[in-house]
Design a protein around this motif. Structure first.
Motif, PDB file in Angstrom:
ATOM      1  N   GLY A 188      45.980  53.002  35.992  1.00 24.60           N
ATOM      2  CA  GLY A 188      46.091  54.059  37.583  1.00 24.60           C
ATOM      3  C   GLY A 188      44.285  54.233  37.489  1.00 24.60           C
ATOM      4  O   GLY A 188      43.054  54.013  38.200  1.00 24.60           O
ATOM      5  N   ASP A 189      43.631  54.945  36.164  1.00 23.54           N
ATOM      6  CA  ASP A 189      42.514  55.239  36.628  1.00 23.54           C
ATOM      7  C   ASP A 189      41.719  53.622  36.312  1.00 23.54           C
ATOM      8  O   ASP A 189      40.158  54.042  37.138  1.00 23.54           O
ATOM      9  N   THR A 190      41.948  52.706  36.330  1.00 26.17           N
ATOM     10  CA  THR A 190      41.218  51.392  36.063  1.00 26.17           C
ATOM     11  C   THR A 190      40.943  50.894  37.780  1.00 26.17           C
ATOM     12  O   THR A 190      39.878  50.447  37.602  1.00 26.17           O
ATOM     13  N   HIS A 191      42.323  51.073  37.824  1.00 22.59           N
ATOM     14  CA  HIS A 191      42.156  50.780  39.585  1.00 22.59           C
ATOM     15  C   HIS A 191      40.913  51.507  40.494  1.00 22.59           C
ATOM     16  O   HIS A 191      40.373  51.096  40.961  1.00 22.59           O
ATOM     17  N   GLY A 208      35.088  44.035  31.879  1.00 21.89           N
ATOM     18  CA  GLY A 208      35.755  45.629  31.575  1.00 21.89           C
ATOM     19  C   GLY A 208      35.733  45.468  29.413  1.00 21.89           C
ATOM     20  O   GLY A 208      35.214  44.755  29.363  1.00 21.89           O
ATOM     21  N   HIS A 209      35.546  46.437  29.181  1.00 21.88           N
ATOM     22  CA  HIS A 209      35.106  46.877  27.946  1.00 21.88           C
ATOM     23  C   HIS A 209      36.664  47.613  27.554  1.00 21.88           C
ATOM     24  O   HIS A 209      36.116  49.077  27.984  1.00 21.88           O
ATOM     25  N   ILE A 221      43.769  45.971  30.824  1.00 20.93           N
ATOM     26  CA  ILE A 221      42.748  44.492  31.334  1.00 20.93           C
ATOM     27  C   ILE A 221      43.830  44.065  32.420  1.00 20.93           C
ATOM     28  O   ILE A 221      43.722  43.640  33.517  1.00 20.93           O
ATOM     29  N   HIS A 222      45.475  44.570  32.421  1.00 21.07           N
ATOM     30  CA  HIS A 222      45.795  44.199  33.802  1.00 21.07           C
ATOM     31  C   HIS A 222      45.611  44.181  35.006  1.00 21.07           C
ATOM     32  O   HIS A 222      44.855  43.304  35.728  1.00 21.07           O
ATOM     33  N   ALA A 223      45.612  45.812  35.037  1.00 20.16           N
ATOM     34  CA  ALA A 223      45.040  46.092  36.242  1.00 20.16           C
ATOM     35  C   ALA A 223      43.151  45.413  36.478  1.00 20.16           C
ATOM     36  O   ALA A 223      42.884  45.255  37.741  1.00 20.16           O
TER      37      ALA A 223
END
Ligand SMILES: CC(C)(COP(=O)([O-])OP(=O)([O-])OC[C@H]1O[C@@H](n2cnc3c(N)ncnc32)[C@H](O)[C@@H]1OP(=O)([O-])[O-])[C@@H](O)C(=O)NCCC(=O)NCCSC(=O)C[C@@](C)(O)CC(=O)[O-]
Length: 307
Positions: A188-191, A208-209, A221-223
């Motif tokens: 959720g944070d990544t989105h 992304g890292h 990573i999927h997000a």
């Protein structure tokens, strides 16, 4: 739901740098060279080989020029190094490096702990480096640490990350890698992060890292893939951690990311068997457990098949 995933992902292998920088035991130049050569032989097209930082701050990276001098430079492979300032850039240039990465942070406390200056001062330090890089036709990648949380300051706002990412792109970085240094972020944070940063920086220029401290890296990573991000940093055998983020575990393992991407039919050009062998070898050298669950499963299968 039909989500359009990128057909191809570029993997940025950071094991020889991010992976080894935190190791306390001496690692010979020959072993570092062997690791880099094994990784390029496995098909990785981008390898971060070392750092031109203060040897007092990160002693393990002190021999980076020697590593660059001895690796087999395969055509089409990018061999990069970290450079925090003009001094580091000049040392990298003298070692024949053709791509460097500058690194900023999204939180003031981490910036101070990692590079001994504020975020604003770090950007000022990069300016002469960027100028010199342009003059010598050296490409510069940017990093931002602590994009999903800081070990000292806590929560980090996506708008602040977006601002710094836009600054780095404006200074001449061709790409900015967003680092979850302490691995606290969730999908959720990544989105939310990429959704916000992509308003200021084109998604084609973001990477992304993810560190796997809380076991969320593959979900993140999927997000990020759903957000259209097609470049990910990872470290063979999940090696690593940052010397200035205590408790942070390694980067997401390259083998695990590759397994995910292979399963989704996303191209990378990386050979899993060779990659697993490279990771197994460096883990034996370091005398540590392989941090890739995929590698452990594959190696266990081979072991049981061969008796
Ligand atoms: C940035 C500095 C140098 C500032 O350190 P400083 O002490 O503020 O620098 P200074 O300019 O005051 O210089 C002090 C001394 O360092 C020397 N110096 C100055 N620059 C260099 C250089 N480039 N190479 C070698 N030596 C250097 C300089 O010559 C001088 O030497 P003295 O006169 O005392 O003998 C220092 O804080 C440092 O080296 N920090 C290392 C940080 C680091 O490598 N951290 C790990 C990598 S970042 C990371 O892992 C995160 C990332 C990228 O993976 C993404 C993520 O997961 O978040």
């Amino acid at each position: 739901m039909s989500t359009q995933f990128p057909p191809r992902v570029r993997l940025v292998e950071v094991g020889p740098r991010d992976g080894l920088q935190n190791e306390q035991q001496p690692i010979s130049v020959a072993e570092k060279v062997r690791l880099v050569d094994d990784l390029s032989a496995a098909g990785l097209g981008y390898i971060e080989v070392g750092s031109f930082v203060s040897p007092r701050w990160v002693p393990q990276m002190a021999g980076s020029a020697d590593v660059f001098a001895a690796i087999e430079q395969r055509p089409g492979v990018t061999y990069a190094a970290l450079a925090p300032n003009l001094k580091g850039f000049e040392a990298a240039l003298a070692a024949g490096v053709r791509e460097v990465a500058v690194f900023a942070a999204a939180s003031e406390a981490f910036s101070q702990r990692n590079i001994n200056c504020s975020i604003g001062e770090s950007l000022q330090r990069f300016a002469p480096l960027m100028e010199a890089a342009a003059e010598h036709d050296v490409r510069v990648r940017g990093y931002i640490s602590c994009v999903l949380g800081c070990p000292y300051d806590g929560a980090v706002q996506p708008a602040d990350v977006a601002h710094i990412a836009a600054e780095l792109i404006g200074m001449g970085c061709y790409e900015v890698s967003l680092g979850d240094t302490i691995g606290v972020g969730t999908a959720g944070d990544t989105h939310r992060l990429f959704d916000r940063v992509c308003r200021d920086v084109p998604r084609e220029r973001l990477a992304g890292h993810f560190h796997d401290t809380y076991g969320q890296a593959l979900a993140n990573i999927h997000a990020a893939l759903i957000e259209g991000i097609a470049v990910f940093d990872s470290s063979v055998a999940g090696l690593g951690g940052c010397p200035y983020a205590r408790g942070a575990t390694g980067n997401v393992a390259t083998e695990d990311v590759l397994y995910l991407l292979n399963g989704m039919g996303i191209e990378t050009g990386v050979d899993m068997d060779r990659l697993v062998t490279a990771g197994d070898r460096i883990c034996q050298v370091l005398g540590k457990l392989n941090g890739s669950r995929v590698a452990r499963a594959m190696l266990a299968r081979i072991e049981s098949a061969t008796g």
